[in-house]
Design a protein around this motif. Structure first.
Motif: not given
Length: 116
Positions: A51-73
């Protein structure tokens, strides 16, 4: 490329393979944009997690989590008539990958899918 990169991703706008959207684990071109780089990381996440449900706190890749939240915003901005960095082509790519834009609205569906 591994055979699972030919996995199909269904979306509202298009059906593409992960290979079609250039999800190479090995290469990162010098002229590649940050958006494209993060999108490829999201492709790899989908291959690994389904799936594409990356948490904003996804520890292996915090940058990806932030990016996903930014895309939703940014998608929310677009839907509310405000300026956004998202283009129609980026939205189409994300949709084709199966990206969930509004988690609150889809939370019940997501929970049931994961539970089953």
């Amino acid at each position: 490329m591994a055979s699972n990169t030919k996995q199909h991703c269904q979306g509202r706008h298009a059906s593409v393979t992960l290979e079609d959207i250039s999800c190479s684990r090995v290469c990162h071109a010098k002229d590649d944009s940050d958006w494209q780089y993060r999108f490829r990381e999201l492709c790899h996440y989908k291959l690994d997690h389904g799936d594409c449900l990356v948490s904003g706190h996804y520890q292996p890749n915090l940058s990806l989590g932030n990016w996903v939240m930014t895309q939703r915003r940014q998608y929310g901005h677009l839907k509310n008539g405000r300026s956004s960095t998202l283009t129609d082509s980026r939205i189409a790519l994300m949709d084709a990958l199966g990206f969930v834009w509004t988690l609150r609205q889809d939370a019940g569906i997501i929970w049931r899918e994961r539970y089953n």
